[in-house]
Design a protein around this motif. Structure first.
Motif, PDB file in Angstrom:
ATOM      1  N   ILE A 589       0.865  -1.178   0.000  1.00  0.00           N
ATOM      2  CA  ILE A 589       0.000   0.000   0.000  1.00  0.00           C
ATOM      3  C   ILE A 589       0.898   1.223   0.000  1.00  0.00           C
ATOM      4  O   ILE A 589       1.760   1.377   0.879  1.00  0.00           O
ATOM      5  N   LEU A 590       0.728   2.102  -0.972  1.00  0.00           N
ATOM      6  CA  LEU A 590       1.528   3.323  -1.089  1.00  0.00           C
ATOM      7  C   LEU A 590       0.632   4.521  -0.829  1.00  0.00           C
ATOM      8  O   LEU A 590      -0.441   4.640  -1.428  1.00  0.00           O
ATOM      9  N   ILE A 591       1.064   5.393   0.068  1.00  0.00           N
ATOM     10  CA  ILE A 591       0.276   6.574   0.428  1.00  0.00           C
ATOM     11  C   ILE A 591       1.056   7.820   0.041  1.00  0.00           C
ATOM     12  O   ILE A 591       2.206   8.000   0.451  1.00  0.00           O
ATOM     13  N   LEU A 592       0.426   8.667  -0.747  1.00  0.00           N
ATOM     14  CA  LEU A 592       1.036   9.930  -1.184  1.00  0.00           C
ATOM     15  C   LEU A 592       0.191  11.064  -0.624  1.00  0.00           C
ATOM     16  O   LEU A 592      -0.908  11.335  -1.103  1.00  0.00           O
ATOM     17  N   ASP A 593       0.700  11.683   0.435  1.00  0.00           N
ATOM     18  CA  ASP A 593      -0.044  12.750   1.116  1.00  0.00           C
ATOM     19  C   ASP A 593       0.409  14.099   0.568  1.00  0.00           C
ATOM     20  O   ASP A 593       1.357  14.701   1.062  1.00  0.00           O
ATOM     21  N   GLU A 594      -0.273  14.556  -0.485  1.00  0.00           N
ATOM     22  CA  GLU A 594       0.077  15.809  -1.173  1.00  0.00           C
ATOM     23  C   GLU A 594       1.553  15.820  -1.520  1.00  0.00           C
ATOM     24  O   GLU A 594       2.256  16.819  -1.348  1.00  0.00           O
ATOM     25  N   ALA A 595       2.024  14.673  -2.012  1.00  0.00           N
ATOM     26  CA  ALA A 595       3.460  14.476  -2.224  1.00  0.00           C
ATOM     27  C   ALA A 595       4.030  15.343  -3.325  1.00  0.00           C
ATOM     28  O   ALA A 595       5.241  15.563  -3.389  1.00  0.00           O
ATOM     29  N   THR A 596       3.201  15.825  -4.245  1.00  0.00           N
ATOM     30  CA  THR A 596       3.723  16.634  -5.354  1.00  0.00           C
ATOM     31  C   THR A 596       3.453  18.115  -5.157  1.00  0.00           C
ATOM     32  O   THR A 596       3.689  18.917  -6.055  1.00  0.00           O
ATOM     33  N   ALA A 597       2.972  18.479  -3.976  1.00  0.00           N
ATOM     34  CA  ALA A 597       2.560  19.871  -3.759  1.00  0.00           C
ATOM     35  C   ALA A 597       3.733  20.839  -3.815  1.00  0.00           C
ATOM     36  O   ALA A 597       3.585  21.978  -4.263  1.00  0.00           O
TER      37      ALA A 597
END
Length: 675
Positions: A589-597
């Motif tokens: 499971i991969l979680i991207l929390d506004e990773a490209t912000a």
């Protein structure tokens, strides 16, 4: 049942009981050797120096201990054998600063002596009766002759005395070395335990406690505890052993003198009780304020760019001055308390005791039983006793500081942590279901309400919504940083609360908006020094996110140093390392929390290309404000005030023309074309 602070400190000490017990044994030996000194001095004074006034008897010829005077030989009575014949009795007596020869026995011992025109008049202290005797003054050489037989014994006693001092030095060195080494080991173990416990504490514990306050407990408070084992216990042990040994010696010396000194014990006990009553309150405030100061310093240093950018230096300085002033105020109160109850008061008590004893001696309350040698030994013992008493009194401040610090340390260690589960868990597929999930950080203030969705293996689920709508809370629950209030979360058919947190997170990866880098190198930040992640895997992860060539161009390549928080790297570079870190662990499971912000458009394009490949075989959750980055998501969940108000893919939601449509239109500058 919760253990007391003292018992827990004792348990830590018992981990190293052998060196501590050896240190105490050396301390007892040092005390015994040192306390033999006054007995030796007493013997030298009463036997070898003042013993000249004992009875002398004529002997027939030269022999050991015999003194030649006026063509005859004389020997002191204490040097005769039990069956040896004694001749006529003579005396050597002191009057003022001179010594005189008396050829007849004294009618009574003691009393005042006055010599006039070759006649010594002795006045009895008890009856006032007087007796006169013809005497002859001894010259220096003649007097030396009477002392000469005692010189070998004096030298032997002096050598024994200095030999004991050397033994005391050796024993004391060994005792201090053992005790301080043990103290350092105890505090090392304690710091390891505290730091390990901070790793087990749930994330929500740190929501209400600043990093500086935690650091203060691990460093400042444990250092105060170290002083407890090094200085406080050493002084208390020394004091108690010294006092017990000295009282034993005093009772052997003279029971009446010992009884006069006995009230010192209850006085010291009352002293300690009164001191602790006030010092405990002051120390709690001092340690709390020190933690707050550390917390503010940590926050100010991390936020220095903001403070300077918004010109808040003066206000921040005033806030610090206020904390520092409060700390200073109670430090001064404690200082005043220490000054009042310090060794100055001990000296007053000691001098009063000496005054009483000298007054009793001068008034002959003790009679002839207390000689000058006994009085000297008593004064010597009292001086030796007051030294450890001063040590105990001076360590009372450190005792209270250590006790309060220990309370704070154990309070942290008593916080319920997450048990570390050994072993590994087989990689799960990543099928995630939220079933009627509701959650509140604070009681009855729900941030998520009745959340339902199903993320199948390999799907990408995007969470969108305004700030505070509950997007990050969903991922916090999935990671089990917090546990739900109602409903259930299921991964591959198993409820997450039935899976140990460490094993659940073993196959999860997360990339935050503000990535955290540790001091080390670029490579160590990707692997987090996990030996299971090879150098090849680190390099491949960096290639997959399109960052390998960028970092290879740096001096040192991917072994280039990274300082605290990666402040020498750009936001985009830090985020790329964070991406590579998550991918190196190959999560289900991969979680991207506004990773490209915080990434520029060019870097974002590189990452988007990499993500298309990396999403295969794993379930991906994306929180994004840039809706253009989630157009390819399999599911888009639109949240509003903790509820899912819309769901579907990009095309479905654009056709629905609801909240998602409005948000997308706004970001596209009013464009009507959804594609």
């Amino acid at each position: 049942m919760k253990q007391t602070t003292g018992k827990r400190l004792f348990q830590y000490a018992m981990l190293y009981k052998k060196p501590i017990l050896l240190a105490l044994l050396l301390l007892v030996l040092a005390v015994s050797a040192e306390l033999a000194g006054p007995f030796i001095a007493k013997r030298m004074i009463d036997q070898n120096i003042l013993g000249i006034e004992k009875k002398w008897h004529e002997v027939s010829a030269e022999q050991p201990y015999a003194v030649h005077y006026k063509d005859k030989w004389y020997k002191r009575e204490d040097h005769f054998a039990a069956d040896e014949r004694k001749g006529a009795e003579v005396r050597v007596l002191q009057a003022a600063r001179q010594f005189y020869w008396l050829e007849v026995p004294l009618k009574f011992e003691g009393g005042k002596r006055v010599v006039t025109d070759g006649t010594m008049t002795v006045t009895s202290k008890d009856t006032g009766e007087q007796a006169a005797y013809p005497v002859t003054r001894l010259s220096s050489s003649e007097l030396y002759g009477f002392y000469k037989p005692e010189f070998p014994s004096l030298l032997t006693m002096a050598a024994l005395y200095f030999g004991l001092l050397l033994l005391v030095a050796v024993f004391t060195y060994g005792q201090r070395l053992m005790l301080q080494t043990s103290a350092n080991k105890i505090v090392r173990r304690m710091r390891n335990d505290i730091f390990a416990h901070t790793q087990r504490l749930p994330v929500n514990y740190y929501d209400n406690l600043s990093a500086g306050q935690v650091v203060s407990r691990i460093t400042n408070d444990t250092e105060a505890i170290r002083e407890l084992y090094v200085a406080v216990l050493a002084n208390f042990f020394t004091g108690i052993i010294y006092m017990a040994a000295i009282y034993g010696a005093l009772f052997l010396l003279d029971a009446r003198l010992a009884l006069i000194a006995l009230p010192l014990v209850p006085i010291l006990i009352v002293w300690i009780i009164v001191y602790r009553k006030f010092a405990a309150r002051y120390n709690r405030i001092i340690r709390t304020k020190l933690s707050e100061i550390n917390g503010m310093l940590n926050e100010s240093i991390q936020g220095m760019p903001i403070i300077q950018a918004f010109r808040r230096q003066e206000e921040t300085s005033k806030e610090f001055e206020s904390l520092n002033e409060h700390y200073y105020k109670y430090q001064n109160k404690l200082l005043s308390l220490n000054s009042i109850t310090s060794h100055n008061l001990v000296n007053v008590v000691r001098n009063l005791l000496f005054l009483i004893v000298i007054w009793l001696f001068w008034g002959d309350w003790f009679g002839t039983a207390v000689s000058v040698g006994v009085l000297y030994a008593f004064v010597d013992y009292m001086n030796r006793m007051f030294a450890p008493i001063v040590g105990i009194v001076n360590q009372l401040s450190n005792l209270e500081t250590a006790r309060v610090s220990a309370e704070r340390v154990f309070m942290l260690m008593d916080e319920e942590g997450i048990d570390v589960v050994p072993g590994t868990m087989e990689r799960y597929k990543g099928d995630v279901q939220f079933e009627r999930v509701s959650f509140a950080y604070k009681k009855d203030e729900y941030v998520l309400k009745n959340i339902n969705f199903h993320a199948k293996q390999g799907e990408t689920v995007a969470l969108v919504g305004h700030t505070g709508s509950g997007k990050s809370s969903i991922l916090n629950l999935l990671f089990r940083f917090y546990d739900i209030n109602e409903g259930r979360i299921v991964v591959d058919g198993t409820e997450v609360r039935d899976i140990p947190k460490q094993l659940l997170r073993q196959h999860m990866g997360i990339v935050l908006q503000d990535p955290f880098l540790f001091t080390g190198t670029i490579a160590s930040n990707v692997s987090l020094d996990n030996p299971a992640i090879s150098r090849e895997k680190i390099e491949q992860s960096l290639r997959d996110v399109g960052a390998y060539d960028m970092f290879s161009a740096l001096p040192g390549g991917i072994d280039a140093p990274v300082i605290e928080k990666g402040s020498t790297l750009s936001a985009g570079q830090r985020q790329l390392i964070s991406f590579a870190r998550a991918l190196a662990y190959d999560p289900a499971i991969l979680i991207l929390d506004e990773a490209t912000a915080s990434i520029d458009t060019e870097t974002e394009a590189i990452i988007q290309e990499a993500l298309d490949v990396l999403k295969k075989g794993r379930t991906t959750f994306v929180i994004a404000h840039r809706l253009s980055t989630i157009r390819a998501a399999d599911q888009i969940l639109v949240l509003d005030r903790g509820e899912i108000v819309e769901r579907g893919n990009h095309e479905q939601l654009m056709e629905h023309r609801g909240k998602y449509y409005a948000m997308y239109q706004l970001q596209q500058g009013g464009a009507t074309q959804p594609a």
